[in-house]
Design a protein around this motif. Structure first.
Motif, short mmCIF file in Angstrom:
data_model
loop_
_atom_site.label_atom_id
_atom_site.label_comp_id
_atom_site.label_asym_id
_atom_site.label_seq_id
_atom_site.Cartn_x
_atom_site.Cartn_y
_atom_site.Cartn_z
N SER A 255 0.85 -1.20 0.00
CA SER A 255 0.00 0.00 0.00
C SER A 255 0.88 1.24 0.00
O SER A 255 2.10 1.19 0.23
N VAL A 256 0.26 2.39 -0.24
CA VAL A 256 0.99 3.65 -0.16
C VAL A 256 1.54 3.85 1.24
O VAL A 256 2.67 4.30 1.44
N ALA A 257 0.74 3.48 2.25
CA ALA A 257 1.17 3.65 3.64
C ALA A 257 2.41 2.83 3.94
O ALA A 257 3.27 3.25 4.72
N TYR A 258 2.52 1.66 3.32
CA TYR A 258 3.66 0.78 3.58
C TYR A 258 4.87 1.15 2.72
O TYR A 258 6.02 1.15 3.20
N ALA A 259 4.64 1.48 1.47
CA ALA A 259 5.75 1.72 0.54
C ALA A 259 6.27 3.14 0.59
O ALA A 259 7.47 3.37 0.41
N GLN A 260 5.38 4.12 0.83
CA GLN A 260 5.79 5.52 0.69
C GLN A 260 5.70 6.33 1.98
O GLN A 260 6.36 7.37 2.10
N ARG A 261 4.85 5.91 2.91
CA ARG A 261 4.65 6.70 4.13
C ARG A 261 5.15 5.98 5.37
O ARG A 261 4.79 6.32 6.49
N ASN A 262 5.98 4.97 5.17
CA ASN A 262 6.49 4.20 6.29
C ASN A 262 7.56 4.99 7.03
O ASN A 262 8.04 6.03 6.56
N GLY A 283 -4.06 -6.25 4.59
CA GLY A 283 -5.34 -5.57 4.69
C GLY A 283 -6.44 -6.29 3.94
O GLY A 283 -6.20 -7.29 3.24
N PRO A 284 -7.67 -5.81 4.03
CA PRO A 284 -8.79 -6.43 3.33
C PRO A 284 -8.60 -6.52 1.83
O PRO A 284 -9.18 -7.40 1.18
N ASP A 285 -7.80 -5.62 1.26
CA ASP A 285 -7.56 -5.62 -0.18
C ASP A 285 -6.38 -6.48 -0.59
O ASP A 285 -5.98 -6.50 -1.75
N GLY A 286 -5.78 -7.20 0.37
CA GLY A 286 -4.65 -8.07 0.07
C GLY A 286 -3.32 -7.36 -0.01
O GLY A 286 -2.31 -7.98 -0.38
N LYS A 287 -3.26 -6.10 0.36
CA LYS A 287 -2.01 -5.35 0.32
C LYS A 287 -1.37 -5.31 1.71
O LYS A 287 -2.05 -5.47 2.73
N TYR A 288 -0.07 -5.08 1.73
CA TYR A 288 0.64 -4.93 2.99
C TYR A 288 0.43 -3.52 3.54
O TYR A 288 0.48 -2.53 2.81
N TYR A 289 0.22 -3.46 4.87
CA TYR A 289 0.08 -2.19 5.58
C TYR A 289 0.94 -2.21 6.84
O TYR A 289 1.14 -3.28 7.44
N PRO A 290 1.44 -1.05 7.25
CA PRO A 290 2.08 -1.00 8.57
C PRO A 290 1.06 -1.31 9.65
O PRO A 290 -0.14 -1.11 9.46
N THR A 291 1.54 -1.77 10.79
CA THR A 291 0.63 -2.04 11.90
C THR A 291 1.35 -1.77 13.21
O THR A 291 2.49 -1.31 13.23
N GLN A 340 -1.77 -10.83 10.72
CA GLN A 340 -3.06 -10.16 10.92
C GLN A 340 -2.85 -8.95 11.83
O GLN A 340 -1.92 -8.91 12.62
N GLY A 341 -3.74 -7.99 11.76
CA GLY A 341 -3.65 -6.83 12.63
C GLY A 341 -4.49 -5.67 12.13
O GLY A 341 -5.35 -5.83 11.25
N LEU A 342 -4.24 -4.50 12.69
CA LEU A 342 -4.95 -3.28 12.28
C LEU A 342 -4.16 -2.64 11.14
O LEU A 342 -3.00 -2.27 11.32
N PRO A 343 -4.77 -2.49 9.97
CA PRO A 343 -4.05 -1.91 8.83
C PRO A 343 -4.00 -0.39 8.90
O PRO A 343 -5.02 0.28 8.73
N PHE A 344 -2.82 0.18 9.14
CA PHE A 344 -2.66 1.62 9.21
C PHE A 344 -2.63 2.19 7.79
O PHE A 344 -1.77 1.84 6.99
N GLY A 345 -3.58 3.07 7.47
CA GLY A 345 -3.61 3.73 6.17
C GLY A 345 -4.56 3.11 5.17
O GLY A 345 -4.58 3.52 4.01
N TYR A 346 -5.39 2.16 5.61
CA TYR A 346 -6.30 1.49 4.68
C TYR A 346 -7.37 2.44 4.13
O TYR A 346 -7.70 2.40 2.94
N MET A 364 -6.71 13.59 -2.32
CA MET A 364 -6.05 12.46 -1.68
C MET A 364 -5.66 12.84 -0.26
O MET A 364 -5.49 14.01 0.07
N ARG A 365 -5.49 11.81 0.58
CA ARG A 365 -5.17 12.07 1.99
C ARG A 365 -4.31 10.92 2.53
O ARG A 365 -4.81 9.81 2.75
N HIS A 366 -3.03 11.13 2.69
CA HIS A 366 -2.14 10.13 3.26
C HIS A 366 -1.42 10.73 4.45
O HIS A 366 -0.97 11.89 4.40
N GLU A 367 -1.29 9.94 5.53
CA GLU A 367 -0.76 10.45 6.80
C GLU A 367 0.52 9.71 7.18
O GLU A 367 0.78 8.59 6.73
#
Length: 664
Positions: A255-262, A283-291, A340-346, A364-367
């Motif tokens: 995800s953007v949160a994992y690849a660019q906003r980590n 995440g629900p979409d099958g992408k990697y997210y920070p947690t 498994q976990g809470l996907p940050f940035g989903y 767009m909105r990325h944190e």
């Protein structure tokens, strides 16, 4: 000869008659052992057959069939090994009377140890006329006819154990096969064959029992035959658990949160970025997210503690509803071993998809990674207006207090100018109550309107800012209390205190349908007691809103003297000036509390699971590009609750002695 069959002394099945007694028919079987009697005398109108099937059941069966009006008499059986039994009988015309002789255990063992015995059968008929007879035969112990043709077996992935067996009886075998472990039966199956030959028996092990069966452990297989003879045998069976082929791990994208906003380390941090990347979820979409991860961990490369410099609040696994929430966020193709976990940035990821699906008017909105904070509380007893207990009628008809578990993830950055203008921040809100209420929601929550905030030290005063393109709030009640320079200065002047810079982010959330019907409404608040920035219009530029650093008041002319005696500036008073990012600063944004308010859930008719846009609108049962799956189930009272606001974690400090510093 098998039990229940009658044969005459000639073995041809026809009746022979004598003047005085019934024909002694029979094959005398001892567990499959055929007894051949001597020639019989002619009998009156009755016949006697003896089924001496002496298997593990130790039974000798005598049958008297009456051909006269009625029959009566006695039959005495005697084994040369010492056992003896006299059986009386009465039988009506054309009726058969069955009598059983069960050998004692000691008599049976003695008989088996000898390997054979002479059987004497003597009878005395009283009616219809007095007669007597004597017959002898040699009997032997029964032999098992069903044999196990293997010493080991494998428990398949479907929990079945296939066993290769062979029936040696020409007329077939009937038996029950039982697998035992530590003396207890755990699986069994019936066996029935019509003729001699090989047969495969399949035992199914219950799922709960599989973990008890150690790999390559030896177990008992008990085979209890009932045909042709009653024979019980025990065999040893080594079981091996099948090693399932590992499911192929799907190719995952970032995800953007994992690849660019980590997160990337600063000069104050000791953990590498590669270690931080290991804390991820699908995440629900099958992408990697920070947690979530701890603020400091052991670096496997060095074996020593290292610090990330930021924290994500409470450990979500301590929530009573963590696994329920984690399962909800997992994709359908998740394989064993994937995180498994809470996907940050989903929510931000789906906002990108929502914009691409024809909503180009939205921004767009990325944190940043460090701003994701977890809040949780188990077993919260809800309190209604007027400080009244909230109750419901349980299944037993009794009044019971409504108790809920809350797991929340809010993005709450308190170090940059972002929140001075941007009102939308990602919020995961999950609650489950004993009255049946259930809610899992992911949205970009709007805390009031963009390009403005209220002063933390004068909440009625609105401060105007610039540059945000985010949409205005659609639900009343939200807002952001953020300190400006005046509030920061007030915190260190006479008569004021640290609460002048206390931030409170007040969310006001509704999940609604396209026509405005409310599916769920909830409004948690989030407080920060030690933010690392305040708004400062003096430093604003043409592209950004200006901010200052509270810690710097300790060294500024006009505030330094007073700040040195006010907490928390006093904790570092006397030190040479250091950067706001230094872990020594008491302003790291890690002292946070939260408030629980309203929690109304009505649900979407016909479907607890449904989809909304990233801002919580347009609730519908069908999925679409950029839509986020939500979950809402109305409880006994949750749709009508009016609750008092409850505050938690007032003394929490998530950045104490663990290397946390701004930006956090």
């Amino acid at each position: 000869m098998r039990r229940g069959e009658q044969r005459t002394a000639t073995g041809a099945g026809r009746r022979l008659r004598t003047p005085l007694l019934a024909l002694l028919a029979a094959a005398l079987l001892l567990g499959g052992i055929v007894v051949v009697p001597e020639p019989a005398e002619a009998a009156p109108r009755q016949s006697v057959s003896v089924d001496a099937t002496v298997g593990n059941d130790r039974l000798v069966t005598v049958r008297v069939t009456c051909g006269a009006k009625s029959c009566r008499g006695k039959v005495t059986l005697r084994l040369s090994t010492g056992a003896k039994k006299t059986l009386s009988y009465r039988a009506a015309k054309r009726a058969t009377k069955t009598l059983n002789w069960k050998l004692s255990v000691s008599s049976y063992r003695k008989f088996v140890s000898r390997g054979s015995a002479k059987l004497t059968v003597s009878g005395k008929a009283v009616k219809p006329r007095k007669t007597s007879f004597t017959r002898t035969a040699t009997v032997k112990p029964a032999k098992a006819q069903l044999s196990l043709r293997q010493q080991s077996a494998t428990i398949g992935e479907d929990r079945t154990v296939p066993l290769a067996m062979r029936c040696g009886a020409s007329a077939g075998c009937t038996a029950r096969v039982e697998l035992r472990s530590s003396g207890s039966a755990i699986a069994s199956a019936a066996v029935k064959t019509a003729k001699r030959g090989d047969v495969t028996v399949r035992l199914t092990v219950p799922a709960a029992q599989v973990p008890r069966l150690g790999d390559r452990a030896v177990h008992q297989l008990v085979i209890v035959e009932s045909r042709p003879d009653a024979v019980r045998q025990v065999a040893a069976l080594t079981l091996t658990k099948a090693t399932p082929e590992p499911e192929p791990v799907p190719e995952r994208t970032a995800s953007v949160a994992y690849a660019q906003r980590n997160w990337t380390p600063t000069s104050y941090d000791t953990c590498p970025a590669s270690l931080h990347e290991q804390y991820r979820t699908v995440g629900p979409d099958g992408k990697y997210y920070p947690t979530w991860h701890p603020a400091q961990v052991t670096d496997p490369a060095t074996g020593e503690l290292c610090t990330f410099g930021h924290e994500h609040g409470a450990d979500p696994t301590e929530s009573d509803i963590y696994q329920w929430v984690a399962d909800f966020f997992s994709p359908s193709d998740l394989v064993e071993g994937e995180p498994q976990g809470l996907p940050f940035g989903y929510a931000s990821e789906e906002l990108d998809n929502h914009i691409a699906a024809g909503h180009s008017h939205l921004s767009m909105r990325h944190e940043d990674n460090g701003g994701h904070k977890v809040f949780l509380r188990n077993d919260v007893a809800l309190v209604g207006d007027g400080h009244r207990n909230v109750t419901f009628e349980n299944a037993d008809g009794e009044r019971e207090r409504v108790v809920c578990d809350f797991l929340i993830k809010a993005h709450q950055g308190s170090w940059s100018p972002d929140a001075t203008a941007n009102n939308a921040h990602e919020l995961i809100y999950a609650v489950r109550c004993n009255d049946g209420t259930e809610l899992i929601s992911t949205t970009l929550s709007r805390y009031g309107d963009p390009n403005e905030f209220n002063r933390s030290c004068a909440s009625g005063t609105v401060v105007q800012t610039r540059f945000s393109q985010l949409p205005p709030a659609t639900t009343a009640g939200g807002g952001r209390l953020i300190p400006d320079r005046g509030c920061a200065q007030a915190a260190v002047t006479a008569g004021s205190d640290i609460w002048s810079i206390y931030e409170v982010w007040m969310s006001a959330n509704e999940l609604t349908t396209a026509d405005g019907a409310v599916v769920a409404a909830f409004d948690p608040w989030f407080g920060i007691r030690n933010p690392s920035r305040y708004y400062d219009s003096r430093t604003s530029t043409e592209t950004s809103n200006g901010i200052g650093r509270p810690v710097d008041l300790l060294w500024e002319e006009g505030t330094a003297a007073r700040a040195a005696s006010v907490y928390p500036w006093s904790t570092v008073a006397g030190l040479e000036r250091f950067d706001y990012r230094d872990p020594r600063s008491p302003f790291d944004g890690a002292q946070r509390d939260f408030y629980l308010g309203q929690n109304r859930v009505t649900g979407l008719p016909g479907s607890p699971g449904f989809y909304t846009d990233p801002y919580g609108g347009g609730a519908r049962a069908e999925a679409s590009q950029g839509a986020i799956r939500q979950w809402a189930v109305a409880g006994a009272v949750s749709a009508d609750l009016s609750l008092e606001r409850l505050q938690f974690d007032l003394n929490a400090d998530w950045g104490k002695n663990n290397g946390v510093h701004a930006p956090n």
